[in-house]
Design a protein around this motif. Structure first.
Motif, PDB file in Angstrom:
ATOM      1  N   GLN A 141       0.861  -1.179   0.000  1.00 46.50           N
ATOM      2  CA  GLN A 141       0.000   0.000   0.000  1.00 46.50           C
ATOM      3  C   GLN A 141       0.892   1.223   0.000  1.00 46.50           C
ATOM      4  OE1 GLN A 141      -3.762   0.238   2.380  1.00 46.50           O
ATOM      5  NE2 GLN A 141      -2.642   1.783   3.540  1.00 46.50           N
ATOM      6  N   CYS A 142       0.866   1.962  -1.099  1.00 44.77           N
ATOM      7  CA  CYS A 142       1.796   3.076  -1.275  1.00 44.77           C
ATOM      8  C   CYS A 142       1.044   4.334  -1.675  1.00 44.77           C
ATOM      9  CB  CYS A 142       2.823   2.765  -2.371  1.00 44.77           C
ATOM     10  SG  CYS A 142       3.536   1.110  -2.321  1.00 44.77           S
ATOM     11  N   ASP A 143       1.482   5.464  -1.168  1.00 44.30           N
ATOM     12  CA  ASP A 143       0.923   6.735  -1.593  1.00 44.30           C
ATOM     13  C   ASP A 143       1.613   7.208  -2.862  1.00 44.30           C
ATOM     14  OD1 ASP A 143      -0.733   6.711   0.555  1.00 44.30           O
ATOM     15  OD2 ASP A 143       0.316   8.280   1.682  1.00 44.30           O
ATOM     16  N   GLY A 144       0.832   7.860  -3.726  1.00 45.61           N
ATOM     17  CA  GLY A 144       1.413   8.466  -4.905  1.00 45.61           C
ATOM     18  C   GLY A 144       1.975   9.834  -4.577  1.00 45.61           C
ATOM     19  N   HIS A 145       3.126  10.170  -5.134  1.00 42.60           N
ATOM     20  CA  HIS A 145       3.752  11.469  -4.891  1.00 42.60           C
ATOM     21  C   HIS A 145       3.139  12.508  -5.841  1.00 42.60           C
ATOM     22  CE1 HIS A 145       7.621  10.075  -2.635  1.00 42.60           C
ATOM     23  NE2 HIS A 145       6.533   9.450  -2.240  1.00 42.60           N
ATOM     24  N   ALA A 151       0.123  19.977  -8.114  1.00 41.36           N
ATOM     25  CA  ALA A 151       1.463  20.027  -7.543  1.00 41.36           C
ATOM     26  C   ALA A 151       1.869  18.669  -6.994  1.00 41.36           C
ATOM     27  CB  ALA A 151       1.514  21.055  -6.416  1.00 41.36           C
ATOM     28  N   VAL A 152       3.160  18.422  -6.989  1.00 40.96           N
ATOM     29  CA  VAL A 152       3.693  17.222  -6.361  1.00 40.96           C
ATOM     30  C   VAL A 152       3.955  17.528  -4.888  1.00 40.96           C
ATOM     31  CG1 VAL A 152       5.674  15.656  -6.334  1.00 40.96           C
ATOM     32  CG2 VAL A 152       4.704  16.390  -8.499  1.00 40.96           C
ATOM     33  N   VAL A 153       3.836  16.519  -4.031  1.00 42.46           N
ATOM     34  CA  VAL A 153       4.091  16.700  -2.606  1.00 42.46           C
ATOM     35  C   VAL A 153       5.459  17.328  -2.410  1.00 42.46           C
ATOM     36  CG1 VAL A 153       4.384  15.508  -0.416  1.00 42.46           C
ATOM     37  CG2 VAL A 153       2.638  14.733  -2.011  1.00 42.46           C
ATOM     38  N   HIS A 154       5.545  18.289  -1.543  1.00 40.06           N
ATOM     39  CA  HIS A 154       6.804  19.004  -1.316  1.00 40.06           C
ATOM     40  C   HIS A 154       7.916  18.039  -0.921  1.00 40.06           C
ATOM     41  CE1 HIS A 154       4.775  22.812  -1.680  1.00 40.06           C
ATOM     42  NE2 HIS A 154       3.900  22.456  -0.772  1.00 40.06           N
ATOM     43  N   GLY A 155       9.045  18.183  -1.588  1.00 39.30           N
ATOM     44  CA  GLY A 155      10.197  17.342  -1.273  1.00 39.30           C
ATOM     45  C   GLY A 155      10.323  16.124  -2.161  1.00 39.30           C
ATOM     46  N   ASP A 156       9.267  15.802  -2.925  1.00 44.43           N
ATOM     47  CA  ASP A 156       9.345  14.673  -3.843  1.00 44.43           C
ATOM     48  C   ASP A 156       9.991  15.127  -5.143  1.00 44.43           C
ATOM     49  OD1 ASP A 156       6.093  13.390  -2.880  1.00 44.43           O
ATOM     50  OD2 ASP A 156       8.069  13.155  -1.980  1.00 44.43           O
ATOM     51  N   HIS A 157      10.670  14.206  -5.795  1.00 44.12           N
ATOM     52  CA  HIS A 157      11.343  14.548  -7.044  1.00 44.12           C
ATOM     53  C   HIS A 157      10.515  14.053  -8.216  1.00 44.12           C
ATOM     54  CE1 HIS A 157      14.795  15.879  -4.761  1.00 44.12           C
ATOM     55  NE2 HIS A 157      14.721  14.767  -4.071  1.00 44.12           N
ATOM     56  N   GLY A 158       9.405  14.731  -8.467  1.00 45.06           N
ATOM     57  CA  GLY A 158       8.501  14.340  -9.540  1.00 45.06           C
ATOM     58  C   GLY A 158       8.595  15.304 -10.700  1.00 45.06           C
ATOM     59  N   VAL A 159       7.715  15.124 -11.673  1.00 45.23           N
ATOM     60  CA  VAL A 159       7.815  15.906 -12.889  1.00 45.23           C
ATOM     61  C   VAL A 159       7.413  17.360 -12.710  1.00 45.23           C
ATOM     62  CG1 VAL A 159       7.498  13.961 -14.424  1.00 45.23           C
ATOM     63  CG2 VAL A 159       5.504  15.131 -13.538  1.00 45.23           C
ATOM     64  N   ALA A 160       6.756  17.717 -11.609  1.00 40.71           N
ATOM     65  CA  ALA A 160       6.266  19.088 -11.470  1.00 40.71           C
ATOM     66  C   ALA A 160       7.155  19.975 -10.611  1.00 40.71           C
ATOM     67  CB  ALA A 160       4.857  19.081 -10.884  1.00 40.71           C
ATOM     68  N   GLY A 165       9.242   1.380   3.161  1.00 39.48           N
ATOM     69  CA  GLY A 165       7.986   1.446   2.429  1.00 39.48           C
ATOM     70  C   GLY A 165       8.197   1.676   0.946  1.00 39.48           C
ATOM     71  N   CYS A 166       7.128   2.041   0.288  1.00 34.55           N
ATOM     72  CA  CYS A 166       7.204   2.244  -1.148  1.00 34.55           C
ATOM     73  C   CYS A 166       6.437   3.510  -1.519  1.00 34.55           C
ATOM     74  CB  CYS A 166       6.625   1.040  -1.887  1.00 34.55           C
ATOM     75  SG  CYS A 166       4.906   0.675  -1.454  1.00 34.55           S
ATOM     76  N   ALA A 167       6.582   3.909  -2.759  1.00 32.58           N
ATOM     77  CA  ALA A 167       5.894   5.094  -3.254  1.00 32.58           C
ATOM     78  C   ALA A 167       5.758   4.964  -4.762  1.00 32.58           C
ATOM     79  CB  ALA A 167       6.673   6.360  -2.897  1.00 32.58           C
ATOM     80  N   TRP A 168       4.795   5.687  -5.310  1.00 30.46           N
ATOM     81  CA  TRP A 168       4.649   5.792  -6.753  1.00 30.46           C
ATOM     82  C   TRP A 168       4.953   7.229  -7.151  1.00 30.46           C
ATOM     83  CZ3 TRP A 168       3.452   1.924 -10.303  1.00 30.46           C
ATOM     84  CH2 TRP A 168       3.187   0.677  -9.748  1.00 30.46           C
ATOM     85  N   VAL A 169       5.888   7.378  -8.072  1.00 32.84           N
ATOM     86  CA  VAL A 169       6.411   8.695  -8.436  1.00 32.84           C
ATOM     87  C   VAL A 169       6.037   9.012  -9.887  1.00 32.84           C
ATOM     88  CG1 VAL A 169       8.502  10.069  -8.714  1.00 32.84           C
ATOM     89  CG2 VAL A 169       8.330   8.424  -6.841  1.00 32.84           C
ATOM     90  N   PRO A 170       5.541  10.216 -10.173  1.00 31.93           N
ATOM     91  CA  PRO A 170       5.220  10.588 -11.552  1.00 31.93           C
ATOM     92  C   PRO A 170       6.478  10.841 -12.377  1.00 31.93           C
ATOM     93  CG  PRO A 170       4.837  12.441 -10.088  1.00 31.93           C
ATOM     94  CD  PRO A 170       5.194  11.282  -9.209  1.00 31.93           C
ATOM     95  N   VAL A 171       6.507  10.295 -13.584  1.00 32.70           N
ATOM     96  CA  VAL A 171       7.662  10.474 -14.463  1.00 32.70           C
ATOM     97  C   VAL A 171       7.288  11.118 -15.792  1.00 32.70           C
ATOM     98  CG1 VAL A 171       9.039   8.627 -13.449  1.00 32.70           C
ATOM     99  CG2 VAL A 171       7.432   8.086 -15.299  1.00 32.70           C
TER     100      VAL A 171
END
Length: 294
Positions: free
Chosen positions: A82-86, A211-220, A148-154
Motif C-alpha cells: 500500500q503506497c501513496d502516490g507522490h 502540484a507534487v508533494v513538497h520534497g518529492d522529485h517528480g515531474v512538477a 515502504g514504497c511510493a509511486w512517483v510521476p515520471v
C-alpha cells in the motif's frame, strides 16, 4: 468491495452454474467507511491487481492517491503493498479516476493514471473540456525507515483535444496499443492508440497543473519528464442514446477491452436530487457490453 464476474457476460442471466461465479470479494479489515476505490487494473508483470483509492489525506495533510497491489483467492482479497502516490490534488473529490498498465519501449511497465478533472484539477479549471491528463507513475522505494514504497510521476501525457470531455471516468489499454477513455458527463468513449517514446528526457513540456508533494522529485518540481508514452488523435463514440437523443448511459465509471472490437462498461448509481434525468436509472449500477463500429 470488489466484484468477481464470469468472463462471458452472457452467463450473468444464463446458465445458473456459471452465474454462481459472480460474487463480491471480501476486503480485509473493512471498517464500513467509504473506500474511495475508483480504479482497478491488472499488472501482468507482477501477477497482481492495482487498486487505487482516488484521494486520501496523508500524514502531511496533502490530498494524494493511494495505490495497492492486491491478489484474489478463495473469495477474499490480499493486499501485498500500500503506497501513496507522490502527487497532490487541488480537490479531494477530483483525483485519479482510472488506471491502466502499459509497457514502455525498454520493456518496463508503468502505471498510467487518469485524472478525473481537466488539467488534473477541480472546480472551474477542471471543467474546461479537452484538457485531460494521464499521469505516468513508476514504483519506487520510499526513503522511510520502514522500507515502504511510493509511486512517483515520471511523465504527464495530455489526452488529445478530440476527447472534448467535461470529465474522465475510466481508461483501458488493449494489447499495449488501443486505448479507450470514458467520460461520465459526456456519456461517451474516446478511442485512440498508444505511442511509445524513446524514454529520453523531455524538458519543460507537458507540465501539469497539480502540484507534487513538497520534497518529492517528480515531474512538477523541476525534474525532467521522460518521453515514454503518447496518444494519437483518436475519435469519440457516443454511448447509445434513446429515441429522443437523450443520454441514457449517464454514469459509466469503468471500461475494459474484452476483445479488439468489444468494450465492457460498468455504470455507477445515478445521482439523486434531480441532478440527473430519470432516464439514467434504467442503465445505472449495471455491466454493459458494446461493439466498436468497423
Amino acid at each position: 468491495m470488489v466484484g468477481h464476474f464470469a468472463s462471458s457476460l452472457t452467463y450473468m442471466t444464463g446458465d445458473k452454474g456459471q452465474a454462481e461465479s459472480n460474487y463480491l470479494l471480501t476486503w480485509p479489515d473493512d471498517d464500513g467507511s467509504d473506500s474511495q476505490f475508483e480504479a482497478i487494473t491488472y499488472n501482468a508483470t507482477a501477477g497482481t491487481y492495482m487498486v487505487i483509492q482516488e484521494s486520501v489525506i496523508n500524514s502531511s495533510g496533502h490530498t494524494v492517491p493511494r495505490l495497492m497491489e492486491v491478489s484474489f483467492a478463495d473469495g477474499a482479497a490480499t493486499v501485498h503493498s500500500q503506497c501513496d502516490g507522490h502527487f497532490t490534488f487541488t480537490s479531494e473529490n477530483k483525483g485519479f479516476e482510472g488506471a491502466a498498465i502499459a509497457t514502455a519501449a525498454d520493456g518496463t511497465s508503468y502505471l498510467l493514471a487518469l485524472c478525473e478533472g481537466n488539467f488534473c484539477a477541480g472546480g472551474k479549471v477542471g471543467r474546461k473540456p479537452g484538457n485531460g491528463r494521464l499521469i505516468v507513475m513508476e514504483r519506487a522505494a520510499a526513503a522511510a525507515a520502514d522500507g515502504g514504497c511510493a509511486w512517483v510521476p515520471v511523465q504527464t501525457v495530455p489526452i488529445p483535444p478530440s476527447a472534448d470531455f467535461m470529465d474522465y471516468s475510466a481508461i483501458s489499454i488493449y494489447n499495449n496499443t488501443r486505448v479507450a477513455i470514458t467520460s461520465q458527463e459526456n456519456a461517451a468513449v474516446w478511442v485512440g492508440d498508444l505511442v511509445l517514446g524513446d524514454g529520453s528526457p523531455v524538458h519543460g513540456r507537458h507540465r501539469h497543473r497539480a502540484a507534487v508533494v513538497h520534497g518529492d522529485h517528480g515531474v512538477a518540481d523541476g525534474g525532467a519528464e521522460r518521453d515514454l508514452f503518447g496518444l494519437t488523435d483518436g475519435k469519440v463514440l457516443d454511448f447509445p442514446r434513446n429515441s429522443r437523443c437523450e443520454r441514457i448511459f449517464c454514469t459509466v465509471e469503468g471500461i475494459h477491452w474484452q476483445e479488439a472490437d468489444m468494450l465492457v462498461a460498468v455504470s455507477d448509481k445515478m445521482k439523486s436530487g434531480g441532478k440527473q434525468s430519470f432516464v439514467c436509472m434504467e442503465h445505472d449500477q449495471s455491466v454493459h457490453t458494446f461493439l466498436i463500429p468497423a
